[in-house]
Structures are given as structure tokens and as C-alpha cells.
Design a protein around this motif. Structure first.
Motif, PDB file in Angstrom:
ATOM      1  N   TYR A  19       0.838  -1.209   0.000  1.00 34.38           N
ATOM      2  CA  TYR A  19       0.000   0.000   0.000  1.00 34.38           C
ATOM      3  C   TYR A  19       0.870   1.255   0.000  1.00 34.38           C
ATOM      4  O   TYR A  19       0.662   2.178  -0.796  1.00 34.38           O
ATOM      5  N   LEU A  20       1.851   1.308   0.884  1.00 37.12           N
ATOM      6  CA  LEU A  20       2.739   2.470   0.959  1.00 37.12           C
ATOM      7  C   LEU A  20       3.614   2.576  -0.285  1.00 37.12           C
ATOM      8  O   LEU A  20       3.933   3.683  -0.733  1.00 37.12           O
ATOM      9  N   TYR A  21       3.986   1.455  -0.858  1.00 36.13           N
ATOM     10  CA  TYR A  21       4.794   1.455  -2.080  1.00 36.13           C
ATOM     11  C   TYR A  21       4.012   2.066  -3.238  1.00 36.13           C
ATOM     12  O   TYR A  21       4.537   2.887  -4.003  1.00 36.13           O
ATOM     13  N   ASN A  22       2.745   1.692  -3.372  1.00 36.07           N
ATOM     14  CA  ASN A  22       1.906   2.204  -4.458  1.00 36.07           C
ATOM     15  C   ASN A  22       1.486   3.648  -4.233  1.00 36.07           C
ATOM     16  O   ASN A  22       1.434   4.446  -5.174  1.00 36.07           O
ATOM     17  N   LYS A  23       1.191   3.992  -3.002  1.00 37.69           N
ATOM     18  CA  LYS A  23       0.672   5.316  -2.697  1.00 37.69           C
ATOM     19  C   LYS A  23       1.774   6.361  -2.532  1.00 37.69           C
ATOM     20  O   LYS A  23       1.553   7.544  -2.725  1.00 37.69           O
ATOM     21  N   GLY A  24       2.965   5.929  -2.170  1.00 34.73           N
ATOM     22  CA  GLY A  24       4.055   6.870  -1.949  1.00 34.73           C
ATOM     23  C   GLY A  24       4.141   7.312  -0.506  1.00 34.73           C
ATOM     24  O   GLY A  24       5.157   7.141   0.167  1.00 34.73           O
ATOM     25  N   LYS A  25       3.057   7.881  -0.003  1.00 28.98           N
ATOM     26  CA  LYS A  25       2.972   8.259   1.399  1.00 28.98           C
ATOM     27  C   LYS A  25       1.513   8.270   1.809  1.00 28.98           C
ATOM     28  O   LYS A  25       0.628   8.452   0.975  1.00 28.98           O
ATOM     29  N   ALA A  26       1.263   8.086   3.082  1.00 28.52           N
ATOM     30  CA  ALA A  26      -0.116   8.028   3.563  1.00 28.52           C
ATOM     31  C   ALA A  26      -0.146   8.370   5.045  1.00 28.52           C
ATOM     32  O   ALA A  26       0.814   8.115   5.774  1.00 28.52           O
ATOM     33  N   HIS A  45       1.256  -3.650  13.884  1.00 30.48           N
ATOM     34  CA  HIS A  45       2.019  -3.933  12.673  1.00 30.48           C
ATOM     35  C   HIS A  45       2.979  -2.788  12.336  1.00 30.48           C
ATOM     36  O   HIS A  45       4.091  -3.045  11.841  1.00 30.48           O
ATOM     37  N   LEU A  46       2.575  -1.548  12.583  1.00 32.30           N
ATOM     38  CA  LEU A  46       3.479  -0.429  12.323  1.00 32.30           C
ATOM     39  C   LEU A  46       4.716  -0.504  13.213  1.00 32.30           C
ATOM     40  O   LEU A  46       5.815  -0.129  12.796  1.00 32.30           O
ATOM     41  N   LYS A  47       4.533  -0.994  14.431  1.00 31.39           N
ATOM     42  CA  LYS A  47       5.670  -1.153  15.344  1.00 31.39           C
ATOM     43  C   LYS A  47       6.672  -2.164  14.785  1.00 31.39           C
ATOM     44  O   LYS A  47       7.892  -1.936  14.811  1.00 31.39           O
ATOM     45  N   ILE A  48       6.158  -3.255  14.249  1.00 28.49           N
ATOM     46  CA  ILE A  48       7.033  -4.286  13.683  1.00 28.49           C
ATOM     47  C   ILE A  48       7.690  -3.785  12.395  1.00 28.49           C
ATOM     48  O   ILE A  48       8.838  -4.133  12.092  1.00 28.49           O
ATOM     49  N   LEU A  49       6.989  -2.955  11.650  1.00 29.81           N
ATOM     50  CA  LEU A  49       7.488  -2.468  10.359  1.00 29.81           C
ATOM     51  C   LEU A  49       8.432  -1.269  10.487  1.00 29.81           C
ATOM     52  O   LEU A  49       8.874  -0.729   9.467  1.00 29.81           O
ATOM     53  N   GLU A  50       8.737  -0.850  11.685  1.00 26.69           N
ATOM     54  CA  GLU A  50       9.583   0.337  11.884  1.00 26.69           C
ATOM     55  C   GLU A  50      10.897   0.299  11.109  1.00 26.69           C
ATOM     56  O   GLU A  50      11.352   1.335  10.611  1.00 26.69           O
ATOM     57  N   PRO A  51      11.562  -0.864  10.956  1.00 24.41           N
ATOM     58  CA  PRO A  51      12.821  -0.874  10.189  1.00 24.41           C
ATOM     59  C   PRO A  51      12.640  -0.571   8.702  1.00 24.41           C
ATOM     60  O   PRO A  51      13.616  -0.299   8.007  1.00 24.41           O
ATOM     61  N   GLU A  58       2.788  13.857   9.647  1.00 23.42           N
ATOM     62  CA  GLU A  58       1.702  12.890   9.827  1.00 23.42           C
ATOM     63  C   GLU A  58       1.731  11.771   8.790  1.00 23.42           C
ATOM     64  O   GLU A  58       0.845  10.907   8.782  1.00 23.42           O
ATOM     65  N   TYR A  59       2.728  11.771   7.909  1.00 22.55           N
ATOM     66  CA  TYR A  59       2.768  10.815   6.813  1.00 22.55           C
ATOM     67  C   TYR A  59       3.748   9.661   7.081  1.00 22.55           C
ATOM     68  O   TYR A  59       4.836   9.867   7.612  1.00 22.55           O
ATOM     69  N   TYR A  60       3.336   8.464   6.659  1.00 22.16           N
ATOM     70  CA  TYR A  60       4.196   7.286   6.670  1.00 22.16           C
ATOM     71  C   TYR A  60       4.616   6.983   5.240  1.00 22.16           C
ATOM     72  O   TYR A  60       3.815   7.119   4.309  1.00 22.16           O
ATOM     73  N   LYS A  61       5.846   6.559   5.051  1.00 20.63           N
ATOM     74  CA  LYS A  61       6.313   6.122   3.743  1.00 20.63           C
ATOM     75  C   LYS A  61       7.444   5.122   3.926  1.00 20.63           C
ATOM     76  O   LYS A  61       8.040   5.013   5.008  1.00 20.63           O
ATOM     77  N   LEU A  62       7.738   4.389   2.861  1.00 16.05           N
ATOM     78  CA  LEU A  62       8.787   3.378   2.926  1.00 16.05           C
ATOM     79  C   LEU A  62      10.164   4.025   2.847  1.00 16.05           C
ATOM     80  O   LEU A  62      10.367   4.990   2.116  1.00 16.05           O
ATOM     81  N   ASN A  63      11.112   3.476   3.605  1.00 19.71           N
ATOM     82  CA  ASN A  63      12.500   3.886   3.412  1.00 19.71           C
ATOM     83  C   ASN A  63      13.085   3.050   2.271  1.00 19.71           C
ATOM     84  O   ASN A  63      12.384   2.240   1.641  1.00 19.71           O
ATOM     85  N   GLU A  64      14.357   3.235   1.985  1.00 19.88           N
ATOM     86  CA  GLU A  64      14.954   2.539   0.845  1.00 19.88           C
ATOM     87  C   GLU A  64      14.908   1.019   1.020  1.00 19.88           C
ATOM     88  O   GLU A  64      14.662   0.281   0.074  1.00 19.88           O
ATOM     89  N   LYS A  65      15.153   0.539   2.250  1.00 24.91           N
ATOM     90  CA  LYS A  65      15.088  -0.899   2.496  1.00 24.91           C
ATOM     91  C   LYS A  65      13.673  -1.424   2.262  1.00 24.91           C
ATOM     92  O   LYS A  65      13.483  -2.508   1.710  1.00 24.91           O
ATOM     93  N   GLY A  66      12.683  -0.620   2.693  1.00 27.89           N
ATOM     94  CA  GLY A  66      11.304  -1.025   2.506  1.00 27.89           C
ATOM     95  C   GLY A  66      10.936  -1.118   1.033  1.00 27.89           C
ATOM     96  O   GLY A  66      10.267  -2.070   0.599  1.00 27.89           O
ATOM     97  N   LYS A  67      11.374  -0.126   0.240  1.00 30.07           N
ATOM     98  CA  LYS A  67      11.089  -0.145  -1.193  1.00 30.07           C
ATOM     99  C   LYS A  67      11.740  -1.339  -1.874  1.00 30.07           C
ATOM    100  O   LYS A  67      11.133  -2.015  -2.709  1.00 30.07           O
ATOM    101  N   GLN A  68      12.995  -1.592  -1.499  1.00 30.86           N
ATOM    102  CA  GLN A  68      13.706  -2.717  -2.103  1.00 30.86           C
ATOM    103  C   GLN A  68      13.032  -4.043  -1.759  1.00 30.86           C
ATOM    104  O   GLN A  68      12.908  -4.934  -2.606  1.00 30.86           O
ATOM    105  N   LEU A  69      12.580  -4.156  -0.523  1.00 25.81           N
ATOM    106  CA  LEU A  69      11.937  -5.392  -0.103  1.00 25.81           C
ATOM    107  C   LEU A  69      10.632  -5.615  -0.854  1.00 25.81           C
ATOM    108  O   LEU A  69      10.335  -6.738  -1.295  1.00 25.81           O
ATOM    109  N   VAL A  70       9.835  -4.548  -1.015  1.00 25.17           N
ATOM    110  CA  VAL A  70       8.573  -4.683  -1.752  1.00 25.17           C
ATOM    111  C   VAL A  70       8.839  -5.049  -3.205  1.00 25.17           C
ATOM    112  O   VAL A  70       8.128  -5.885  -3.790  1.00 25.17           O
ATOM    113  N   GLU A  71       9.843  -4.452  -3.816  1.00 24.97           N
ATOM    114  CA  GLU A  71      10.166  -4.773  -5.211  1.00 24.97           C
ATOM    115  C   GLU A  71      10.575  -6.236  -5.356  1.00 24.97           C
ATOM    116  O   GLU A  71      10.227  -6.884  -6.345  1.00 24.97           O
TER     117      GLU A  71
END
Length: 285
Positions: A19-26, A45-51, A58-71
Motif C-alpha cells: 500500500y505504501l509502495y503504491n501510494k508513496g505516502k499516507a 504492525h506499524l511497530k514491527i514495520l519500523e525498520p 503525519e505521513y508514513y512512507k517506505l525507506n529505501e530498504k522497505g522499497k527494495q523489499l517490496v520490489e
């Protein structure tokens, strides 16, 4: 990598990442609403996804590791190309709907009846094309709430000031037929052409709220344009009071993050409408 494997093992966490990968930020409320999660479950789940995620204001978005993992996830599942194409479909359907509305306006005669409503010169062609437009618009709205859409965000914002006038832009500009107005004579009566009302309401309340918060500055400018246009009509000798800025304002207020950003513009809109009515009733007439 073992830690990442544990993180994405859960389906909900994978959905949040994609969701965050497609939306960019939310925002938090975006994720909560769009993924239909409870507050406790999302916090967990957000607590577990912190890395893998960043929080900016107020926005959440993926860091570089998160983007790479989703790809990696998408490439392994062979779903990446499908997601890339499908996330543009709602936007393309909305644009197609606008085009069909514009075409349908060509079948309105350059005259009005005794009720000041446009005469349809070719009813069969008008209703066929108009129906296609409404179907495309409903499909766009449905897809926006059943899958993630990304891209053409600014274009979707620009459509907000075109949709209320789409049919009549292809009719005739000389008479400046407004889709929403009050007629002010000895009494104030409301009239809104139903053919433009239906697609405008679908777009304003079914599609636009998904994109409003993408570019706050642009949305402010576009609403300001409608307010200025409405003021020129409202404070004139014309019978019309344009209500399009009010409908746009009501649409914006349905967005979860917009109230604090647009409250002043909403008050200006109401002031112009009320002031225009009083101006016509007590000064012009």
C-alpha cells in the motif's frame, strides 16, 4: 534478511508495505481506512514495520530498504507489472468519462426551453454517450476503493474544476450556462441541471477525496479559481449564483486531513454565496 522474512511473513504487513509502495505516502487514518484495519492491529504492525518505514510529520512512507523489499516481493510473485498498470486504471476511466461528457454536450441544441433548460437535439446519441460516461465514472470510483491507485494525481485535481462544466463546454460558451446556480428574482429558487449534477457528485465525493491531500497547494489554487469565478458571477447583474465552489468545498471537507487546511477557504466560499444573494436581492433588484 531473516528479520525481514519474519516481518513480511504476515499478510497484513505485506499489504501495508505494498500500500505504501503504491501510494508513496499516507497518513495513519489513510492506512486505517483504506486497509480496513482496527487501531490496535495497525499500531501493532506499524511497530514491527519500523525498520522499513519512515514517518514525516503525519505521513508514513517506505525507506529505501522497505522499497527494495517490496520490489523483491513483487518480482517473486510476478505481480509487479500487473500492479503498475492496474493502479492507473481508475484515473484513465475518470479522464475517459470527462471526454464522453464533453462529447455528449455536442448533442445539446443551442437553445433552451421555457424552463431555461438546454434542448437535446439528438436524444438517442446524447443518452448513449452520457450513459457510457457515467458507467466509466462509477467504475473509476469503485476501483479507487477496491485497489490502490497511483499516478496522475495532479491531473485528477485539475479535473475538479472541469467536471462541473464538462457538458456545457461543448454546448455554447456565449450564454455561459452554469451547472449549479441559484436564480434570484423576487424569490430565490434552486436549479441544477441533472445531467451535470450526477457526474459532478460522483467525481467530487467518489473520486476526488482520494487525491485531495496529494498536493495541498495545487488544491488550494484550484478551489481559489472557482471561488474567484463564482464571485465574479455572484456579484454581478446576472441572475446566477454559482454554487460549484461550495460543492467542491463540501467534497474537500469529506477528506480526513483537509478540514484544518481549507477551513478559511470554505468560510470565504459561504460568504461569497450569501453576499451574492443579498447583493442581487437588495441592490440589483
Amino acid at each position: 534478511m531473516d528479520n525481514f522474512t519474519r516481518i513480511i511473513k504476515d499478510k497484513t504487513r505485506r499489504e501495508i508495505l505494498i500500500y505504501l509502495y503504491n501510494k508513496g505516502k499516507a497518513t495513519y487514518s489513510d492506512i486505517l481506512h483504506d486497509l480496513n484495519l482496527s487501531t490496535g492491529k495497525l499500531n501493532y504492525h506499524l511497530k514491527i514495520l519500523e525498520p522499513l518505514i519512515l514517518k514525516e510529520e503525519e505521513y508514513y512512507k517506505l525507506n529505501e530498504k522497505g522499497k527494495q523489499l517490496v520490489e523483491i516481493m513483487l518480482s517473486l510473485s510476478n505481480d509487479k507489472r500487473e500492479i503498475e498498470y492496474s493502479r492507473y486504471l481508475p484515473q484513465f476511466l475518470a479522464i475517459a468519462s470527462l471526454i464522453f461528457l464533453f462529447i455528449s454536450g455536442g448533442f445539446l441544441a443551442h437553445e433552451v426551453n421555457i424552463y431555461n433548460e438546454p434542448v437535446i437535439s439528438n436524444p438517442q446519441a446524447f443518452y448513449t454517450i452520457y450513459s457510457i460516461s457515467i458507467i466509466a465514472l462509477l467504475a473509476s470510483s469503485f476501483l479507487l476503493y477496491t485497489q490502490e491507485a497511483k499516478g496522475l494525481e495532479n491531473a485528477m485535481l485539475f479535473l475538479s474544476i472541469i467536471f462541473p462544466y464538462a457538458i456545457y463546454l461543448n454546448w455554447h460558451l456565449v450564454y455561459l450556462v452554469l451547472p449549479a446556480y441559484l436564480i434570484v428574482t423576487s424569490s430565490v429558487t434552486f436549479h441544477y441541471y441533472i445531467y451535470e449534477l450526477i457526474p459532478t457528485l460522483i467525481y467530487y465525493f467518489g473520486i476526488l477525496p482520494k487525491f485531495i491531500n496529494y498536493n495541498i497547494r495545487l488544491m488550494t489554487i484550484l478551489w481559489g479559481i472557482l471561488i474567484i469565478f463564482g464571485a465574479l458571477v455572484n456579484f454581478s447583474a446576472a441572475y446566477l449564483i454559482d454554487l460549484s465552489p461550495l460543492l467542491l468545498g463540501l467534497s474537500i471537507m469529506t477528506s480526513r486531513d483537509s478540514l484544518k487546511n481549507y477551513k478559511i477557504l470554505f468560510m470565504i466560499t459561504l460568504a461569497i454565496i450569501v453576499g451574492g444573494i443579498l447583493f442581487k436581492m437588495f441592490i440589483i433588484y
